[in-house]
Design an enzyme around this catalytic site. Structure first.
Site, PDB file in Angstrom:
ATOM      1  N   LYS A  52       6.834  -4.574  -3.679  1.00  0.00           N
ATOM      2  CA  LYS A  52       8.225  -4.174  -3.433  1.00  0.00           C
ATOM      3  C   LYS A  52       8.589  -4.294  -1.961  1.00  0.00           C
ATOM      4  CE  LYS A  52      12.252  -2.440  -4.397  1.00  0.00           C
ATOM      5  NZ  LYS A  52      13.185  -3.412  -4.993  1.00  0.00           N
ATOM      6  N   TRP A  73      -2.805  -2.881  -1.557  1.00  0.00           N
ATOM      7  CA  TRP A  73      -2.400  -4.239  -1.901  1.00  0.00           C
ATOM      8  C   TRP A  73      -3.151  -5.141  -0.925  1.00  0.00           C
ATOM      9  CZ3 TRP A  73       0.906  -8.150   0.336  1.00  0.00           C
ATOM     10  CH2 TRP A  73       1.321  -9.113  -0.576  1.00  0.00           C
ATOM     11  N   GLU A  75      19.948 -16.938  -5.740  1.00  0.00           N
ATOM     12  CA  GLU A  75      19.462 -15.620  -6.131  1.00  0.00           C
ATOM     13  C   GLU A  75      19.171 -15.571  -7.637  1.00  0.00           C
ATOM     14  OE1 GLU A  75      18.195 -13.091  -4.982  1.00  0.00           O
ATOM     15  OE2 GLU A  75      18.628 -11.397  -6.291  1.00  0.00           O
ATOM     16  N   ASN A  93      -2.017   2.360   5.747  1.00  0.00           N
ATOM     17  CA  ASN A  93      -1.041   1.307   5.416  1.00  0.00           C
ATOM     18  C   ASN A  93      -0.795   0.513   6.691  1.00  0.00           C
ATOM     19  OD1 ASN A  93      -0.735   2.402   2.920  1.00  0.00           O
ATOM     20  ND2 ASN A  93       1.422   2.943   3.147  1.00  0.00           N
ATOM     21  N   GLY A  94      -0.632  -0.811   6.549  1.00  0.00           N
ATOM     22  CA  GLY A  94      -0.323  -1.626   7.718  1.00  0.00           C
ATOM     23  C   GLY A  94      -1.467  -2.564   8.030  1.00  0.00           C
ATOM     24  N   GLU A 136      10.779 -14.885 -10.504  1.00  0.00           N
ATOM     25  CA  GLU A 136       9.881 -13.790 -10.143  1.00  0.00           C
ATOM     26  C   GLU A 136       9.566 -12.856 -11.300  1.00  0.00           C
ATOM     27  OE1 GLU A 136      11.334 -11.092  -7.109  1.00  0.00           O
ATOM     28  OE2 GLU A 136      13.367 -11.266  -7.860  1.00  0.00           O
ATOM     29  N   LYS A 186      15.546 -14.608  -9.261  1.00  0.00           N
ATOM     30  CA  LYS A 186      15.352 -13.541 -10.270  1.00  0.00           C
ATOM     31  C   LYS A 186      14.577 -14.104 -11.454  1.00  0.00           C
ATOM     32  CE  LYS A 186      15.931 -10.564  -8.600  1.00  0.00           C
ATOM     33  NZ  LYS A 186      16.356 -10.452  -7.274  1.00  0.00           N
ATOM     34  N   CYS A 226       0.814  -1.221   0.000  1.00  0.00           N
ATOM     35  CA  CYS A 226       0.000   0.000   0.000  1.00  0.00           C
ATOM     36  C   CYS A 226       0.850   1.274   0.000  1.00  0.00           C
ATOM     37  CB  CYS A 226      -0.877   0.026   1.245  1.00  0.00           C
ATOM     38  SG  CYS A 226      -1.882  -1.433   1.413  1.00  0.00           S
ATOM     39  N   ARG A 267       5.404   0.007  -5.912  1.00  0.00           N
ATOM     40  CA  ARG A 267       5.318  -0.789  -4.694  1.00  0.00           C
ATOM     41  C   ARG A 267       4.395  -1.990  -4.852  1.00  0.00           C
ATOM     42  NH1 ARG A 267       6.460   2.398   0.135  1.00  0.00           N
ATOM     43  NH2 ARG A 267       4.867   1.252   1.248  1.00  0.00           N
ATOM     44  N   HIS A 296      21.205 -36.994  -5.258  1.00  0.00           N
ATOM     45  CA  HIS A 296      20.330 -37.436  -4.165  1.00  0.00           C
ATOM     46  C   HIS A 296      18.861 -37.243  -4.504  1.00  0.00           C
ATOM     47  CE1 HIS A 296      23.827 -38.155  -1.695  1.00  0.00           C
ATOM     48  NE2 HIS A 296      24.295 -36.992  -2.147  1.00  0.00           N
TER      49      HIS A 296
HETATM   50  C1  F6R Z   1      13.306 -10.253  -4.823  1.00  0.00           C
HETATM   51  C2  F6R Z   1      13.055  -9.289  -3.776  1.00  0.00           C
HETATM   52  C3  F6R Z   1      12.552  -9.772  -2.478  1.00  0.00           C
HETATM   53  C4  F6R Z   1      13.159  -8.966  -1.319  1.00  0.00           C
HETATM   54  C5  F6R Z   1      12.500  -9.366   0.005  1.00  0.00           C
HETATM   55  C6  F6R Z   1      13.094  -8.613   1.170  1.00  0.00           C
HETATM   56  O1  F6R Z   1      13.812  -9.650  -5.956  1.00  0.00           O
HETATM   57  O2  F6R Z   1      13.215  -8.112  -3.966  1.00  0.00           O
HETATM   58  O3  F6R Z   1      12.784 -11.143  -2.308  1.00  0.00           O
HETATM   59  O4  F6R Z   1      14.535  -9.180  -1.283  1.00  0.00           O
HETATM   60  O5  F6R Z   1      11.120  -9.115  -0.063  1.00  0.00           O
HETATM   61  O6  F6R Z   1      12.903  -7.249   1.017  1.00  0.00           O
HETATM   62  P1  F6R Z   1      13.734  -6.208   1.848  1.00  0.00           P
HETATM   63  O7  F6R Z   1      15.167  -6.317   1.387  1.00  0.00           O
HETATM   64  O8  F6R Z   1      13.138  -4.879   1.511  1.00  0.00           O
HETATM   65  O9  F6R Z   1      13.594  -6.580   3.288  1.00  0.00           O
END
Ligand code: F6R
Length: 607
Positions: free
Chosen positions: A602, A75, A480, A101-102, A487, A484, A2, A27, A503
């Site tokens: 985000k 959101w 990682e 928000n929250g 997602e 990427k 949000c 976001r 295994h």
């Molecule tokens: C993936 C991504 C998420 C964040 C995770 C933690 O590309 O961005 O997996 O890494 O949500 O977010 P932060 O770093 O803001 O705590």
């Protein structure tokens, strides 16, 4: 997640609110709305879906008169993404509109209580209790009603409130959810994120938990939770406005990938001084390092994978056992943590709910807490005993790139710093400093060496599954890389420790199955190579990530991604580059919404 904006001034409010909401789109959200006050009447306009639909509905704001208003992108958490559940919510008497928000944790008993008293609910949200509480507690003084309302709420909230009895005034309240006030000339603003403000105001005030603010076009007054007025200093935002925009790239993600040499340099340079590593912000921690028995790194998603990658350098150089735990698991695991534990929290946003909860849990057990955070003044940064900022600048694309590499870079610096403080650095200090100092250059080389990635993406983008394999730091980077890929391209991507294939996982390897093999660590190259041969002999197409002169891999792999030679202890920040680019171009081939992948937000401020 949000987003909130608020405006009061001499201009038409709705276009300004819409503009602010657009800046918050990154976001992630599923509905949006504005409430604008004209004289003593509040008009609310909401849509399910994109802000573009809201703009169309209210003719870019032209259809909504008034100089005061609040806006929101939602959101969904409590209740489906519908127009009814979208914010702002209006009180039954039409006097108050609220954006939030929250999460209000005690909303159910409050809702029942309000329903018993005759209040009529129009949504399934937790937020709606707030606006009815405002109506209930309002006896001619909005500030008093806000204090009484806030006292009834448990959970996290950033609130924006308007009241039809007070045209020209907007109220902001913060409790465990970010809220920033922007100062203008004959106008003032608030927003949940500075990105929504920088176009209009560079002098901002960060509200802290328990504080609330009353904004009119002439003034901003801030109060503590008892209603006592307090003074707060404004901060000047130095970001280039361009930094929050795409700067000529097709997507924010590509722009942010390309910014990594600069972002890592900005993170390293202030700390690499006089042939060593300096952290003035950790002066208080240094005397306590000798008593540490273990380091626990905790985070979520990519930040967790940054921890997995940085762990090797920390453990090797400091000689202290390092555990890496998902924050969502750590918070409920009653961990064996005490005053001899250093908890390192990694978070780009600093607002991730699980990371905050893990921090609180471990702090209560006596751990020393050190936050590695990008957003200044964020919750994780404020709550931790010590904070080291990654100077990545604003990260707009939902999928993190420069956030990750700068986090890894800080972990390398911490490893060197702690090792030196503990007299455990051993031989090769200059070589290690040089290796870390050269990371921005190596990252740039990793970008430049891989011009073939768009073509490789055309070859691999149709495969429904992609496996990533590697050992040690290569495995950490594989995790990682796979995240990427999944997602943003929506392909099924899995990372496996190469030695684990036999295994079970190798049963999945069939003719033409793509396997991305990370082979960047000479000490274990032969081992990974044997795994590459195993999958090749079962028909896999191998795309190897390695050095240009690695003849053994070159002769076995079908395709290649390159990095320059880097000390494997510090190579993760470089190795990830080709994998970010590959994910980006595969997603582009698949026509995905790269900057805003579906179902993702985000900043994950709910559990
Ligand atoms: C993936 C991504 C998420 C964040 C995770 C933690 O590309 O961005 O997996 O890494 O949500 O977010 P932060 O770093 O803001 O705590």
């Amino acid at each position: 997640m949000c987003g909130i904006v608020g405006y009061t001034g001499v201009q038409s409010a709705a276009p300004i609110l819409l503009d602010g909401l657009k800046k918050l789109e990154y976001r992630g959200y599923d509905s949006a709305g504005v409430a604008v006050m004209d004289q003593n009447v509040i008009a609310v306009h909401k849509v399910r879906g994109r802000i573009a639909a809201l703009c169309e509905k209210i003719q870019d704001g032209a259809a909504v008169p008034g100089f005061t208003g609040i806006g929101h992108t939602r959101w969904a958490t409590h209740g489906a993404p519908t127009e009814e559940n979208a914010h702002p919510h209006l009180s039954n008497d039409g006097r108050f509109a609220v954006v939030h928000n929250g999460i209000i944790e005690n909303y159910l008993p409050l809702r029942e209580e309000l329903i018993r008293e005759g209040y009529h609910f129009q949504s399934e949200t937790d937020t709606e209790v707030i606006v009815h509480l405002m109506e209930r507690y309002y006896k001619g003084n909005v500030r008093q009603a806000l204090i009484k309302t806030a006292n009834r709420l448990q959970g996290s909230y950033a609130l924006g409130v308007i009241c039809s009895e007070e045209p020209g005034r907007i109220y902001a309240v913060r409790e465990a959810s970010p809220l920033i006030l922007g100062m203008g000339v004959e106008e003032n603003f608030f927003a949940s994120d500075v990105t929504a403000l920088v176009n209009r105001s560079r002098n901002v005030i960060y509200l802290e938990d328990g504080e609330f603010a009353e904004l009119s076009k002439e003034s901003i007054r801030i109060f503590d939770c008892t209603g006592r007025q307090i003074d707060k200093k404004a901060t000047r935002i130095l970001w280039d406005v361009q930094a929050a925009e795409k700067g000529g790239y097709e997507h924010f993600m590509l722009k942010e990938i390309m910014e990594q040499p600069g972002a890592v340099k900005a993170t390293l340079a202030p700390r690499l001084k006089n042939g060593g590593v300096e952290f003035e912000e950790l002066a208080g921690l240094v005397p306590q390092l000798a008593s540490l028995r273990k380091i626990v790194i905790t985070a979520c998603g990519s930040a967790y994978y940054a921890g997995c990658a940085g762990r090797y350098a920390l453990e090797r150089l400091c000689g202290i056992p390092v555990e890496v735990e998902l924050a969502s698991e750590l918070r409920y695991s009653d961990p064996l943590i005490d005053e001899h534990t250093l908890l390192i929290l990694i978070s780009q946003s600093g607002e991730t709910a699980d990371t905050i909860a893990a921090l609180r849990e471990c702090k209560a057990k006596g751990a020393k807490t050190l936050a590695v955070v990008n957003v200044v003044g964020s919750s994780v940064a404020t709550l931790a005993d010590y904070t080291v900022y990654t100077w990545a600048g604003p990260e707009i694309a939902v999928a993190t790139t420069k956030g990750y590499t700068t986090q890894v870079a800080v972990l390398y610096l911490l490893a060197l710093f702690f090792a030196r403080c503990l007299n455990r650095a051993g031989d090769g200090w200059e070589r290690m400093i040089e290796a870390v100092q050269s990371l921005p250059r190596r990252i740039q080389q990793a970008i430049d060496m891989n011009a073939s990635i768009p073509a490789l993406a055309k070859k691999y983008h149709k495969n429904p599954d992609i496996f990533f394999i590697g050992r040690n730091t290569d495995y950490a980077v594989a995790l990682e890389g796979a995240l990427k890929m999944k997602e943003i391209s929506y392909l099924h991507a899995e990372a496996y420790a190469a030695g684990e294939l036999k295994h079970g996982t190798i049963a999945l390897i069939e003719e033409h199955q793509p396997v991305i093999a990370l082979c960047c660590n000479p000490a274990i190259m032969e081992k990974t190579l044997s795994n590459v041969v195993e999958v090749k002999s079962r028909g896999a197409e191998v795309l190897a990530l390695t050095y240009r002169d690695n003849q053994k891999i070159l002769s076995v792999a079908d395709d290649l991604l390159f990095i320059p030679r880097v000390d494997p202890l510090f190579s993760a920040a470089v190795e990830i580059l080709p994998l970010q680019l590959l994910a980006y171009y595969v997603a582009k081939e698949n026509g995905c919404d790269i900057d805003k992948p579906k179902n993702l937000a985000k900043s994950v401020t709910v559990e």
